[in-house]
Design a protein around this motif. Sequence first.
Motif, mmCIF file in Angstrom:
data_model
loop_
_atom_site.group_PDB
_atom_site.id
_atom_site.type_symbol
_atom_site.label_atom_id
_atom_site.label_comp_id
_atom_site.label_asym_id
_atom_site.label_seq_id
_atom_site.Cartn_x
_atom_site.Cartn_y
_atom_site.Cartn_z
ATOM 1 N N VAL A 41 0.856 -1.194 0.000
ATOM 2 C CA VAL A 41 0.000 0.000 0.000
ATOM 3 C C VAL A 41 0.890 1.242 0.000
ATOM 4 C CG1 VAL A 41 -1.847 -1.191 1.223
ATOM 5 C CG2 VAL A 41 -0.120 0.064 2.525
ATOM 6 N N PRO A 42 0.323 2.409 -0.351
ATOM 7 C CA PRO A 42 1.130 3.641 -0.383
ATOM 8 C C PRO A 42 1.453 4.157 1.019
ATOM 9 C CG PRO A 42 -1.157 4.117 -0.935
ATOM 10 C CD PRO A 42 -1.048 2.623 -0.866
ATOM 11 N N TYR A 43 2.418 5.083 1.071
ATOM 12 C CA TYR A 43 2.730 5.778 2.320
ATOM 13 C C TYR A 43 1.603 6.749 2.640
ATOM 14 C CZ TYR A 43 7.563 4.115 1.776
ATOM 15 O OH TYR A 43 8.679 3.337 1.648
ATOM 16 N N ALA B 273 7.521 9.454 -4.939
ATOM 17 C CA ALA B 273 7.709 8.753 -6.208
ATOM 18 C C ALA B 273 7.118 7.352 -6.145
ATOM 19 C CB ALA B 273 9.198 8.696 -6.547
ATOM 20 N N PHE B 274 7.290 6.682 -5.012
ATOM 21 C CA PHE B 274 6.710 5.338 -4.843
ATOM 22 C C PHE B 274 5.186 5.403 -4.894
ATOM 23 C CE2 PHE B 274 4.775 2.252 -1.974
ATOM 24 C CZ PHE B 274 5.253 1.056 -2.502
ATOM 25 N N ASN B 275 4.596 6.367 -4.198
ATOM 26 C CA ASN B 275 3.135 6.495 -4.194
ATOM 27 C C ASN B 275 2.581 6.723 -5.600
ATOM 28 O OD1 ASN B 275 3.135 6.135 -1.464
ATOM 29 N ND2 ASN B 275 2.332 8.143 -0.941
ATOM 30 N N GLU B 276 3.335 7.475 -6.408
ATOM 31 C CA GLU B 276 2.872 7.734 -7.771
ATOM 32 C C GLU B 276 2.843 6.452 -8.595
ATOM 33 O OE1 GLU B 276 4.232 10.309 -11.687
ATOM 34 O OE2 GLU B 276 4.864 10.954 -9.676
ATOM 35 N N LYS B 277 3.887 5.632 -8.482
ATOM 36 C CA LYS B 277 3.934 4.396 -9.259
ATOM 37 C C LYS B 277 2.934 3.361 -8.753
ATOM 38 C CE LYS B 277 6.224 4.006 -12.222
ATOM 39 N NZ LYS B 277 6.049 4.446 -13.606
ATOM 40 N N ILE B 278 2.792 3.265 -7.452
ATOM 41 C CA ILE B 278 1.831 2.291 -6.917
ATOM 42 C C ILE B 278 0.402 2.739 -7.218
ATOM 43 C CG2 ILE B 278 1.372 3.169 -4.577
ATOM 44 C CD1 ILE B 278 1.797 0.362 -3.536
ATOM 45 N N GLY B 279 0.195 4.047 -7.348
ATOM 46 C CA GLY B 279 -1.123 4.544 -7.733
ATOM 47 C C GLY B 279 -1.502 4.109 -9.139
ATOM 48 N N GLU B 280 -0.504 3.986 -10.024
ATOM 49 C CA GLU B 280 -0.779 3.512 -11.381
ATOM 50 C C GLU B 280 -1.269 2.072 -11.375
ATOM 51 O OE1 GLU B 280 2.745 4.067 -13.627
ATOM 52 O OE2 GLU B 280 2.773 6.254 -13.422
ATOM 53 N N ARG C 193 7.433 -3.393 5.942
ATOM 54 C CA ARG C 193 7.829 -1.976 5.932
ATOM 55 C C ARG C 193 9.216 -1.808 5.319
ATOM 56 N NH1 ARG C 193 10.909 1.389 8.600
ATOM 57 N NH2 ARG C 193 11.606 -0.234 10.043
ATOM 58 N N LYS C 194 10.139 -2.703 5.705
ATOM 59 C CA LYS C 194 11.491 -2.636 5.149
ATOM 60 C C LYS C 194 11.474 -2.959 3.657
ATOM 61 C CE LYS C 194 13.653 -3.958 9.543
ATOM 62 N NZ LYS C 194 14.445 -5.005 10.247
ATOM 63 N N ALA C 195 10.655 -3.937 3.271
ATOM 64 C CA ALA C 195 10.573 -4.301 1.853
ATOM 65 C C ALA C 195 10.019 -3.146 1.026
ATOM 66 C CB ALA C 195 9.698 -5.545 1.683
ATOM 67 N N ARG C 196 9.002 -2.453 1.556
ATOM 68 C CA ARG C 196 8.451 -1.303 0.834
ATOM 69 C C ARG C 196 9.493 -0.197 0.685
ATOM 70 N NH1 ARG C 196 3.265 1.921 3.172
ATOM 71 N NH2 ARG C 196 4.760 2.309 4.854
ATOM 72 N N ASP C 197 10.259 0.073 1.759
ATOM 73 C CA ASP C 197 11.300 1.099 1.675
ATOM 74 C C ASP C 197 12.341 0.740 0.623
ATOM 75 O OD1 ASP C 197 10.043 2.519 3.656
ATOM 76 O OD2 ASP C 197 11.329 1.789 5.278
ATOM 77 N N THR C 198 12.686 -0.547 0.539
ATOM 78 C CA THR C 198 13.669 -0.994 -0.462
ATOM 79 C C THR C 198 13.141 -0.789 -1.870
ATOM 80 O OG1 THR C 198 14.534 -2.652 1.087
ATOM 81 C CG2 THR C 198 15.039 -2.948 -1.253
ATOM 82 N N ILE C 199 11.873 -1.143 -2.099
ATOM 83 C CA ILE C 199 11.268 -0.959 -3.425
ATOM 84 C C ILE C 199 11.239 0.528 -3.793
ATOM 85 C CG2 ILE C 199 9.129 -1.174 -4.740
ATOM 86 C CD1 ILE C 199 8.519 -3.703 -3.131
ATOM 87 N N ALA C 200 10.848 1.373 -2.837
ATOM 88 C CA ALA C 200 10.790 2.813 -3.099
ATOM 89 C C ALA C 200 12.172 3.365 -3.445
ATOM 90 C CB ALA C 200 10.208 3.532 -1.880
#
Length: 500
Positions: A383-385, A396-403, A479-486
């Motif tokens: 999910v987004p931040y 930037a992560f939120n923008e891509k996950i929103g797509e 949480r750590k995995a999401r930070d790594t992807i971002a």
Amino acid sequence: MKYKNPEEDLSEIYRLLQSSLHQMSDNGSTRKRRRKDESEEEEEPRKKGVKGIVTSLLLLDEEEKHEQEELERASNDDKMLFDDNHKKKTRAMLDFYTNFQDLNSEVEESARLTRKKSRATAGAVAVAAAASDELEKTKSAGSGAGHQRRLWVKDRSKAWWDECNSPDFPEEEFKKAFRMGRATFDLICEELNSVIAKEDTTLRNAIPVRQRVAVCLWRLATGDPLRLVSKRFGLGISTCHKLVLEVCSAIRTVLMPKYLQWPEESSLRKIKEEFESASGIPNVVGSMYTTHIPIIAPKISVAAYFNKRHTERNQKTSYSITVQGVVDPRGVFTDVCIGWPGSMPDDQVLEKSALYQRANGGLLKGVWIVGNSGYPLMDWVLVPYTQQNLTWTQHAFNEKIGEVQRVAKDAFARLKGRWSCLQKRTEVKLQDLPVVLGACCVLHNICEMRNEEIEPELDLQLLDDEMVPEQPLRSENSRKARDTIAHNLLHHGLAGTAFL
């Protein structure tokens, strides 16, 4: 004058020397002892000071340790209290749903008995009428030839359906009426033929399979009341209602296992590649969204179906049930969860779904399903931040996950746009709604797989509120995995820049 012996003089001198030496030695020992006593007296306060400092440090460490234990104990107590409250809410909702199902079963059984009594009464009347008719025939003269008895049926016009069913009917008009082309319509009729086909009787001819399917599709596509559907197809209102439920049930039984299933491993690999090429996020196997379907206020458990957000926005009391769906990159549903009350937030609907059970069983290990901020961050839900003051990386992560998330939202918009019955309060009973909604999802998949374009005027803007869950983070590893992807998205040049 008497002279002393020289040897005696020497002895005397030797004695004096020894006495002086002993005296000097005693004086030196006395001074050493005095200096030692003085040094010991000086050392004693210093030892006491060091000992006091060490004792103070030990006391401080012990006090700090005690405070840390108190903090951990308080944190554990708060966590246990939260878990207990969550379990109580979950248990209460499950108990409510179980009681609701039991009550529905009782209502259905009562209705079945009522229908059975009505049929028995109608049969007795028909038998009496037949006996009376036979008696009249025996009394009347010249009735030797006789004629075949028939059941009176109201004459209704079927001109519109006969025109639609003719080969000369324009394809575009057919598609506007039934939301699909003639080839797709024929495919559905062929698939359902063995289940919904009926035989002619001596009293009346059976309704053809094509007309049965057409009644159902028209009702789902337009959401028109049954009385209008009845006039359109030249059938009785109760007949139309029965046909809609029969065809929807057949679609769910026969077509759902074929057209709405979780993908196999080979298909999952292709889905991952398509999502990653579009967003840069690896191992995504689906995009998830939950929407609300408006209903008439139920007779029981009204509060459970009350939709507070829609009521506040529309200034009109609203009731609803939920539909949660996961879609692939084409917008085809791969999993649905239908029928939970509209008062439940998205995260609780997720916990009740079969998808959640499969994830707990380890079937979604190592993959992501992308959701909006209404879902919690878990080992398999991305999910987004949502916190304030996001960094560039998080934006930037939120923008891509929103797509990715928009794929599911657009699919639900096409679902509701194509089948307009989902936009308005329906006459279907609450216990029958999951069957109808499931049929709509299957029909949506068939249309998407066969590239049936939706008319531009049917485009719909969804307005489903996202409520941040009470416990938005369910896993520290996620949480750590999401930070790594971002981080990888931004520093490998894959992230969006619209936020700038």
